[in-house]
Design a protein around this motif. Structure first.
Motif, PDB file in Angstrom:
ATOM      1  N   ARG A 162       0.835  -1.204   0.000  1.00 14.56           N
ATOM      2  CA  ARG A 162       0.000   0.000   0.000  1.00 14.56           C
ATOM      3  C   ARG A 162       0.872   1.258   0.000  1.00 14.56           C
ATOM      4  O   ARG A 162       0.564   2.227  -0.703  1.00 14.56           O
ATOM      5  CB  ARG A 162      -0.915  -0.005   1.222  1.00 14.56           C
ATOM      6  CG  ARG A 162      -1.741   1.262   1.344  1.00 14.56           C
ATOM      7  CD  ARG A 162      -2.785   1.162   2.428  1.00 14.56           C
ATOM      8  NE  ARG A 162      -3.492   2.419   2.593  1.00 14.56           N
ATOM      9  CZ  ARG A 162      -4.487   2.609   3.443  1.00 14.56           C
ATOM     10  NH1 ARG A 162      -4.903   1.607   4.204  1.00 14.56           N
ATOM     11  NH2 ARG A 162      -5.076   3.782   3.555  1.00 14.56           N
ATOM     12  N   VAL A 163       1.935   1.242   0.810  1.00 11.39           N
ATOM     13  CA  VAL A 163       2.858   2.389   0.847  1.00 11.39           C
ATOM     14  C   VAL A 163       3.399   2.678  -0.549  1.00 11.39           C
ATOM     15  O   VAL A 163       3.433   3.833  -1.001  1.00 11.39           O
ATOM     16  CB  VAL A 163       4.002   2.101   1.834  1.00 11.39           C
ATOM     17  CG1 VAL A 163       5.096   3.168   1.743  1.00 11.39           C
ATOM     18  CG2 VAL A 163       3.470   2.018   3.266  1.00 11.39           C
ATOM     19  N   ASP A 164       3.797   1.616  -1.249  1.00 16.54           N
ATOM     20  CA  ASP A 164       4.352   1.798  -2.596  1.00 16.54           C
ATOM     21  C   ASP A 164       3.286   2.256  -3.581  1.00 16.54           C
ATOM     22  O   ASP A 164       3.571   3.041  -4.490  1.00 16.54           O
ATOM     23  CB  ASP A 164       4.989   0.499  -3.078  1.00 16.54           C
ATOM     24  CG  ASP A 164       6.265   0.159  -2.313  1.00 16.54           C
ATOM     25  OD1 ASP A 164       6.823   1.070  -1.662  1.00 16.54           O
ATOM     26  OD2 ASP A 164       6.691  -1.005  -2.351  1.00 16.54           O
ATOM     27  N   GLY A 187      14.010  -2.551   2.413  1.00 18.62           N
ATOM     28  CA  GLY A 187      14.327  -1.255   1.830  1.00 18.62           C
ATOM     29  C   GLY A 187      14.532  -0.121   2.812  1.00 18.62           C
ATOM     30  O   GLY A 187      14.737   1.025   2.401  1.00 18.62           O
ATOM     31  N   PHE A 188      14.498  -0.405   4.108  1.00 20.56           N
ATOM     32  CA  PHE A 188      14.756   0.630   5.106  1.00 20.56           C
ATOM     33  C   PHE A 188      16.264   0.850   5.254  1.00 20.56           C
ATOM     34  O   PHE A 188      17.050  -0.095   5.188  1.00 20.56           O
ATOM     35  CB  PHE A 188      14.164   0.239   6.463  1.00 20.56           C
ATOM     36  CG  PHE A 188      12.666   0.321   6.536  1.00 20.56           C
ATOM     37  CD1 PHE A 188      12.043   1.479   6.966  1.00 20.56           C
ATOM     38  CD2 PHE A 188      11.873  -0.761   6.162  1.00 20.56           C
ATOM     39  CE1 PHE A 188      10.651   1.568   7.040  1.00 20.56           C
ATOM     40  CE2 PHE A 188      10.480  -0.686   6.227  1.00 20.56           C
ATOM     41  CZ  PHE A 188       9.873   0.485   6.664  1.00 20.56           C
ATOM     42  N   GLU A 189      16.656   2.098   5.486  1.00 18.89           N
ATOM     43  CA  GLU A 189      18.058   2.452   5.671  1.00 18.89           C
ATOM     44  C   GLU A 189      18.234   3.192   6.992  1.00 18.89           C
ATOM     45  O   GLU A 189      17.390   4.007   7.378  1.00 18.89           O
ATOM     46  CB  GLU A 189      18.549   3.317   4.512  1.00 18.89           C
ATOM     47  CG  GLU A 189      18.511   2.602   3.162  1.00 18.89           C
ATOM     48  CD  GLU A 189      19.029   3.471   2.026  1.00 18.89           C
ATOM     49  OE1 GLU A 189      19.332   4.656   2.280  1.00 18.89           O
ATOM     50  OE2 GLU A 189      19.113   2.964   0.895  1.00 18.89           O
ATOM     51  N   VAL A 190      19.340   2.924   7.663  1.00 16.07           N
ATOM     52  CA  VAL A 190      19.638   3.573   8.941  1.00 16.07           C
ATOM     53  C   VAL A 190      19.884   5.060   8.723  1.00 16.07           C
ATOM     54  O   VAL A 190      20.620   5.457   7.816  1.00 16.07           O
ATOM     55  CB  VAL A 190      20.866   2.912   9.602  1.00 16.07           C
ATOM     56  CG1 VAL A 190      21.282   3.682  10.853  1.00 16.07           C
ATOM     57  CG2 VAL A 190      20.579   1.454   9.942  1.00 16.07           C
ATOM     58  N   THR A 191      19.269   5.890   9.575  1.00 12.74           N
ATOM     59  CA  THR A 191      19.427   7.339   9.431  1.00 12.74           C
ATOM     60  C   THR A 191      20.061   7.993  10.654  1.00 12.74           C
ATOM     61  O   THR A 191      20.297   9.200  10.649  1.00 12.74           O
ATOM     62  CB  THR A 191      18.064   8.006   9.178  1.00 12.74           C
ATOM     63  OG1 THR A 191      17.173   7.712  10.265  1.00 12.74           O
ATOM     64  CG2 THR A 191      17.450   7.515   7.877  1.00 12.74           C
ATOM     65  N   ALA A 209      12.682   5.173   1.429  1.00  9.94           N
ATOM     66  CA  ALA A 209      12.316   6.169   0.439  1.00  9.94           C
ATOM     67  C   ALA A 209      11.140   5.684  -0.416  1.00  9.94           C
ATOM     68  O   ALA A 209      10.918   4.481  -0.548  1.00  9.94           O
ATOM     69  CB  ALA A 209      13.511   6.478  -0.462  1.00  9.94           C
ATOM     70  N   PRO A 210      10.386   6.600  -0.993  1.00  6.08           N
ATOM     71  CA  PRO A 210       9.248   6.193  -1.846  1.00  6.08           C
ATOM     72  C   PRO A 210       9.706   5.316  -3.005  1.00  6.08           C
ATOM     73  O   PRO A 210      10.800   5.490  -3.536  1.00  6.08           O
ATOM     74  CB  PRO A 210       8.698   7.538  -2.369  1.00  6.08           C
ATOM     75  CG  PRO A 210       9.186   8.552  -1.393  1.00  6.08           C
ATOM     76  CD  PRO A 210      10.506   8.057  -0.899  1.00  6.08           C
TER      77      PRO A 210
END
Length: 211
Positions: A162-164, A187-191, A209-210
């Motif tokens: 849904r997010v995508d 697909g999550f990245e450490v920030t 990111a989208p």
């Protein structure tokens, strides 16, 4: 449709929104999922108190915040809830004053003298929370009895689809370093990092990111 495993048919994991009658079971699953979580163990150091307090916490936030927002999902197999995820849609991650007021009696019961530590964690998380509209994965957990059975993956994929579709970003904080590679696979990245006081553990903010 099920899948074949060791000569038998294993039922598929179904993902659906919970209803008010699911809250107690959902909260029990998340309580067991987070019993050994570093942050929860830091807030509620006593094992017995934590075992009683966590289901109360998850029941309160689900009942008074997530159910109405439409971001909660459970993963079910053969009628049993094996995992749950609590998401907030864009612009909805802050609890309203009325929601907080309704949760307060249960929170006091759940945390007791550890309320101060719990509030410290919440305030530190708020300081680093992104302002850009996004989907926020507040909580996801699988019952240890079924961990590795595809419940968490089904939940993640369901909401990220849904997010995508909305071309939206997503955000979470990992409270356990062991889970960071798992989130990275989605697909999550450490920030950055959120270091808890008094020698507490470190939480890891992660951004997707989208697509």
């Amino acid at each position: 449709m099920g899948r074949v495993c060791d000569g038998g048919l294993v039922a598929a994991v179904d993902v659906r929104p919970p209803n008010k009658f699911d809250v107690k079971r959902l909260a029990a699953v998340l309580g067991r999922a987070f019993h050994d979580d570093p942050v929860m163990a830091w807030i509620l150091a006593d094992d017995t108190r934590r075992a009683k307090g966590l289901p109360r916490l998850f029941a309160a936030i689900t009942r008074h915040h997530f159910l109405s927002g439409g971001g909660a999902e459970v993963a079910v197999r053969d009628g049993e809830i094996g995992a749950a995820a609590l998401w907030d849609g864009p612009g909805r991650w802050k609890q309203t004053p009325s929601e907080e007021l309704r949760m307060l009696p249960t929170m006091v019961l759940a945390f007791g003298s550890a309320m101060r530590r719990g509030q410290q964690v919440v305030e530190l998380m708020k300081k680093q929370h992104p302002e850009e509209p996004h989907w926020y994965l507040a909580v996801i957990g699988s019952d240890p009895a079924v961990r590795g059975g595809g419940f968490g993956h089904a939940l993640m994929q369901s909401r990220l689809d849904r997010v995508d579709a909305e071309h939206a970003p997503a955000y979470l904080e990992s409270s356990n370093p062991a889970n960071i590679p798992y989130y990275m696979r989605f697909g999550f990245e450490v920030t950055g990092e959120i270091v808890l006081p008094d020698g507490g553990p470190t939480m890891t903010p992660m951004w997707r990111a989208p697509r």
